[in-house]
Design a protein around this motif. Structure first.
Motif, PDB file in Angstrom:
ATOM      1  N   CYS A   7       1.322  -0.988  -5.394  1.00 39.79           N
ATOM      2  CA  CYS A   7       0.547  -1.268  -4.180  1.00 39.79           C
ATOM      3  C   CYS A   7      -0.862  -1.473  -4.367  1.00 39.79           C
ATOM      4  O   CYS A   7      -1.356  -1.491  -5.267  1.00 39.79           O
ATOM      5  CB  CYS A   7       1.036  -0.530  -3.117  1.00 39.79           C
ATOM      6  SG  CYS A   7       0.138   1.044  -3.143  1.00 39.79           S
ATOM      7  N   SER A   8      -1.811  -1.493  -3.264  1.00 38.05           N
ATOM      8  CA  SER A   8      -3.011  -1.914  -3.547  1.00 38.05           C
ATOM      9  C   SER A   8      -3.938  -0.667  -3.707  1.00 38.05           C
ATOM     10  O   SER A   8      -5.098  -0.692  -3.921  1.00 38.05           O
ATOM     11  CB  SER A   8      -3.571  -2.811  -2.325  1.00 38.05           C
ATOM     12  OG  SER A   8      -3.220  -2.161  -1.195  1.00 38.05           O
ATOM     13  N   THR A   9      -3.225   0.455  -3.634  1.00 38.90           N
ATOM     14  CA  THR A   9      -4.182   1.820  -3.639  1.00 38.90           C
ATOM     15  C   THR A   9      -4.766   2.070  -4.878  1.00 38.90           C
ATOM     16  O   THR A   9      -4.173   1.702  -5.747  1.00 38.90           O
ATOM     17  CB  THR A   9      -3.016   2.971  -3.513  1.00 38.90           C
ATOM     18  OG1 THR A   9      -2.180   2.926  -2.162  1.00 38.90           O
ATOM     19  CG2 THR A   9      -3.835   4.453  -3.583  1.00 38.90           C
TER      20      THR A   9
ATOM     21  N   GLY B  22      -3.318   1.593   0.517  1.00 33.50           N
ATOM     22  CA  GLY B  22      -2.178   1.058  -0.018  1.00 33.50           C
ATOM     23  C   GLY B  22      -0.897   1.550   0.881  1.00 33.50           C
ATOM     24  O   GLY B  22      -1.078   2.605   1.613  1.00 33.50           O
TER      25      GLY B  22
END
Length: 108
Positions: free
Chosen positions: A15-17, A85
């Motif tokens: 994810c975007s984390t 995220g």
């Protein structure tokens, strides 16, 4: 497994984390490297590419919030979420908790 030290930046493979390590045990304390994950998958250095087929574990998709600090159960490791995220942060298989602000004394 990641040898953690303050200032280390990591990103999620699913994810975007993105996070930055704020506090960790000293390297000379004889502590083994930690297994820090997001969404059930080991986190990566910013330059690394995720392995093909890496998938977010639905059981660990509670999300991470930008600007919030997360701590482990023993309050030894603290990370700052620099990009939010959908994945949850875990350390050695245990969900990291959102760090609560300390209550200020009243001014009465």
């Amino acid at each position: 497994m990641t040898a953690m030290k303050p200032g280390l930046r990591l990103k999620s493979a699913v994810c975007s984390t993105e996070i930055m390590i704020i506090r960790s045990p000293p390297c000379d304390a004889g502590v083994a490297p930690a297994d820090i994950r997001c969404g059930g998958v080991e986190m990566l250095a910013p330059a690394q590419q995720p392995a093909p087929g890496a998938r977010l574990d639905p059981a660990q998709a509670h999300g991470s919030l930008i600007g919030k600090r997360y701590v482990d159960a023993q309050d030894r490791v603290e990370v700052l979420c620099t990009q939010s995220g959908t994945g949850s942060l875990t350390l050695d298989g245990v969900l990291m908790a959102l760090k609560q602000a300390k209550a200020l004394p009243s001014s009465d």
